[in-house]
Design an enzyme around this catalytic site. Structure first.
Site, short mmCIF file in Angstrom:
data_model
loop_
_atom_site.label_atom_id
_atom_site.label_comp_id
_atom_site.label_asym_id
_atom_site.label_seq_id
_atom_site.Cartn_x
_atom_site.Cartn_y
_atom_site.Cartn_z
N TRP A 191 0.51 -1.17 -0.10
CA TRP A 191 0.08 -0.21 -0.19
C TRP A 191 0.96 1.75 0.10
O TRP A 191 1.81 1.51 1.11
CB TRP A 191 -1.04 -0.47 1.33
CG TRP A 191 -1.40 1.74 1.48
CD1 TRP A 191 -1.08 2.42 2.23
CD2 TRP A 191 -2.93 1.67 0.67
NE1 TRP A 191 -1.85 3.57 2.50
CE2 TRP A 191 -3.13 2.74 1.47
CE3 TRP A 191 -4.60 1.60 0.62
CZ2 TRP A 191 -4.15 4.15 1.21
CZ3 TRP A 191 -5.29 1.72 0.12
CH2 TRP A 191 -5.67 2.76 0.81
N MET A 192 0.42 2.48 -1.07
CA MET A 192 1.17 3.42 -0.63
C MET A 192 -0.42 4.54 -0.11
O MET A 192 -1.36 4.62 -1.10
CB MET A 192 1.88 4.17 -1.62
CG MET A 192 1.12 4.46 -2.47
SD MET A 192 2.67 5.07 -3.86
CE MET A 192 2.87 6.83 -2.82
N ASN A 193 0.68 5.73 -0.13
CA ASN A 193 -0.65 6.71 0.07
C ASN A 193 -0.22 7.73 -0.23
O ASN A 193 0.40 8.33 -1.08
CB ASN A 193 -2.05 6.81 1.14
CG ASN A 193 -2.31 6.75 2.21
OD1 ASN A 193 -1.43 5.93 2.87
ND2 ASN A 193 -2.17 7.74 2.95
N ASP A 194 0.15 9.15 0.73
CA ASP A 194 0.43 10.45 0.58
C ASP A 194 1.57 10.25 -0.22
O ASP A 194 2.36 9.87 1.29
CB ASP A 194 0.27 11.74 1.79
CG ASP A 194 -1.07 11.07 2.24
OD1 ASP A 194 -1.72 10.37 2.01
OD2 ASP A 194 -1.31 11.63 3.05
N GLN B 229 3.71 8.20 2.23
CA GLN B 229 3.32 7.05 2.67
C GLN B 229 2.73 5.54 3.18
O GLN B 229 2.37 5.22 1.84
CB GLN B 229 1.56 7.57 3.37
CG GLN B 229 1.35 8.76 4.30
CD GLN B 229 1.77 8.50 5.91
OE1 GLN B 229 0.87 8.65 6.86
NE2 GLN B 229 3.41 9.07 5.95
N ARG C 212 -3.11 16.62 12.29
CA ARG C 212 -2.51 16.42 10.67
C ARG C 212 -1.65 16.97 10.37
O ARG C 212 -1.76 18.67 9.43
CB ARG C 212 -3.28 15.16 10.82
CG ARG C 212 -3.94 15.31 10.07
CD ARG C 212 -4.17 13.34 10.11
NE ARG C 212 -5.84 13.24 9.44
CZ ARG C 212 -6.11 13.27 10.30
NH1 ARG C 212 -6.65 13.06 11.25
NH2 ARG C 212 -7.91 13.14 9.73
N PHE D 165 2.31 9.78 10.17
CA PHE D 165 2.31 9.69 9.15
C PHE D 165 2.59 10.75 8.58
O PHE D 165 3.67 11.32 9.05
CB PHE D 165 0.42 10.94 10.03
CG PHE D 165 -0.24 9.75 10.33
CD1 PHE D 165 -0.51 8.33 10.23
CD2 PHE D 165 -1.82 10.12 10.63
CE1 PHE D 165 -1.02 7.24 10.10
CE2 PHE D 165 -2.92 9.54 10.77
CZ PHE D 165 -2.75 7.53 10.35
N SER D 166 1.77 12.35 7.23
CA SER D 166 2.29 12.85 6.49
C SER D 166 2.91 14.23 7.36
O SER D 166 2.57 14.64 8.38
CB SER D 166 1.35 13.25 5.78
OG SER D 166 0.60 11.66 5.42
C1 FRU Z 1 -4.50 11.50 3.80
C2 FRU Z 1 -3.74 11.14 5.83
C3 FRU Z 1 -2.89 12.66 5.97
C4 FRU Z 1 -2.48 11.20 6.86
C5 FRU Z 1 -1.80 10.19 5.91
C6 FRU Z 1 -2.51 8.86 6.76
O1 FRU Z 1 -4.48 11.05 3.18
O2 FRU Z 1 -4.82 10.88 6.37
O3 FRU Z 1 -4.08 13.35 6.69
O4 FRU Z 1 -1.51 11.94 7.10
O5 FRU Z 1 -3.08 9.93 4.92
O6 FRU Z 1 -1.82 8.17 6.30
#
Ligand code: FRU
Length: 480
Positions: free
Chosen positions: A33-36, A52, A157, A96-97
């Site tokens: 998985w990846m997000n931000d 992330q 955050r 987190f981010s």
């Molecule tokens: C945005 C978010 C951020 C958080 C991070 C956690 O997608 O929810 O607010 O820091 O992803 O993975």
């Protein structure tokens, strides 16, 4: 602190290479998985990108900072995980981010530590080597221990830090107990002890939004731009542009950036050559079961160079460096289409760029991509040069019941020029569309058929006199 799960990224990439939905010229992690995007920076001749990452599986959870670097914003090399959760550091439930700034030559990460779901202090870590592989979480942590009064316990955050008038400033995303969303402003002389100055902006602009995540605040031309991501995260990215005197931000115009919330949680940085560049996360549009089966989730947009146009809109275009991925011998043609006429394009594949130029006032037409020969699966980009609209319609992009589809639209205004120039970049499940190198739409598509690779043009009810076509096959950014 390099751990077993970051070993041999190339073999993970190779294992997943046969997946037709996997992009090959957009950055994504080796697997899982990846997000931000996080911590974008340029250091000693390389661009660094952190993100992330869940190293343990393809769904969100137990967030770390993954890391990659690039000489040109396009070709990436994997690095070991940069930051991992540690109870003793105050981020035991997740890193987190956040962002990275250059503190007198030392790249310094300022990020959200998750101690518990209601305790999300702001923490810092300093790079210990020039590859940015080794990080030390600083002994002074947390640099912000408590959220200000009026902030909901779970809604604080995503610090974003910049240099302003010889001091540091920071914004943090928040959701407030009076149901407003807010971006909170802080200031510091040394990067480690911070004063809270109050909200930079606080509003309840959209009823269903409970907080603003991932704020970015940066100068662009002679304005300042505030970008916020609308949480819950199906609602996309919103921007405000206006004036900033170092303390008070006065917005003048605002709008959505890109489209339907598929592009989310972007990070923006100005790089030494003066360009202000955004990377965003392109969210999956398929079920958790489908993601688990695939073994990976999340991909970044192409890096996009930002600008303000003559109407004050925040606009973007992909950085010019991506053009090196165009394969030689583009297909070019000067076409005209009779009403209803349909034409299969002389190019196929799932890694293509199509450029189409037409004069305003011509008849409407559709470009089909990722189309199966029997046309049970196809994705449409509709263009109406009369009213200046572009549609991205993924309703028929997949026969699978496990994917979300929809129709997105953007509109040019009268004075946007005599021409409409479409650029469509298809890369596996990613589709990015630009019109006139300014406004964009982003989508994810998951055709089930291996031969859903055709491209076609179809005229609407009137003639299209003159259509310029350029089409390139696109190369992979990976060597294997
Ligand atoms: C945005 C978010 C951020 C958080 C991070 C956690 O997608 O929810 O607010 O820091 O992803 O993975």
């Amino acid at each position: 602190m390099t751990t077993a799960f970051s070993e041999n990224p190339i073999s993970h990439r190779q294992e997943l290479a046969g997946d037709i939905h996997r992009p090959v010229f957009h950055f994504l992690p080796p697997n899982n998985w990846m997000n931000d995007p996080n911590g974008l920076c340029y250091f000693r001749g390389r661009y660094h990108l952190f993100y992330q990452k869940n190293p343990f599986g393809p769904l969100w959870g137990f967030m770390h900072w993954g890391h990659a670097s690039s000489p040109d914003l396009i070709h990436w090399q994997d690095h070991p995980i940069a930051l991992a959760p540690e109870d003793s550091a105050g981020d035991g439930l997740g890193v987190f981010s956040g962002c990275i700034v250059d503190d007198n030559g030392t790249p310094t990460a300022i990020y959200t530590g998750v101690k518990s779901i209601i305790d999300t202090p702001i923490l810092a870590a300093r790079a210990r080597d020039s590859s940015l592989d080794e990080w030390e979480k600083i002994p002074q942590n947390p640099i912000i221990a408590e959220k200000p009064e009026g902030v909901n316990s779970m809604d604080f955050r995503d610090p974003y830090v910049w240099r302003q008038d010889n001091r540091w400033q920071m914004v943090v995303g928040a959701g407030m107990s009076d149901n407003d969303s807010a971006v909170l402003l802080y200031e510091s002389d040394d990067l480690f002890s911070w004063r809270y100055l109050g909200p930079l902006l606080k509003q309840r602009s959209i009823e269903s939004v409970t907080m603003w995540e991932c704020p970015n605040f940066f100068p662009l031309d002679d304005k300042f731009v505030l970008l916020v991501s609308l949480y819950p995260n199906t609602q996309g990215i919103y921007y405000y542009t206006g004036n900033y005197d170092g303390r008070v931000f006065t917005p003048e115009s605002q709008g959505y950036f890109d489209s339907d919330g598929i592009l989310y949680a972007p990070q923006v940085r100005r790089f030494p050559d003066g360009r202000t560049i955004l990377f965003g996360w392109l969210r999956e549009q398929r079920s958790d079961e489908a993601i688990e089966e695939a073994g990976w989730a999340g991909v970044l947009s192409l890096p996009r160079e930002l600008a303000l146009d003559q109407h004050g809109r925040l606009v973007s275009r992909p950085v010019r460096e991506y053009q090196q991925l165009r394969m030689p011998s583009p297909k070019t043609d000067h076409l005209s289409l009779n009403p209803g006429e349909r034409l299969i394009l002389p190019i196929t594949g799932r890694q293509v760029e199509v450029g189409l130029s037409v004069r305003r006032g011509e008849g409407s037409f559709e470009l089909g991509v990722a189309a199966s020969p029997d046309e049970t699966e196809f994705t449409l980009i509709g263009c109406d040069p009369q009213d200046g609209t572009v549609l991205l319609d993924t309703t028929h992009s997949s026969l699978s019941g496990n994917v979300q589809t929809g129709v997105q639209m953007l509109s040019l205004v009268e004075t946007d020029g005599e021409e409409m120039r479409l650029h469509v970049l298809l890369d596996g499940s990613v589709i990015e569309v630009w019109v006139n190198e300014t406004l964009s739409l982003s989508g994810r598509i998951y055709p089930t058929m291996a031969d859903a690779e055709n491209l076609f043009l179809r005229a609407g009810n009137s003639k299209v006199q003159s259509l310029e076509l350029f089409a390139w096959e696109m190369d992979s950014i990976w060597d294997f």
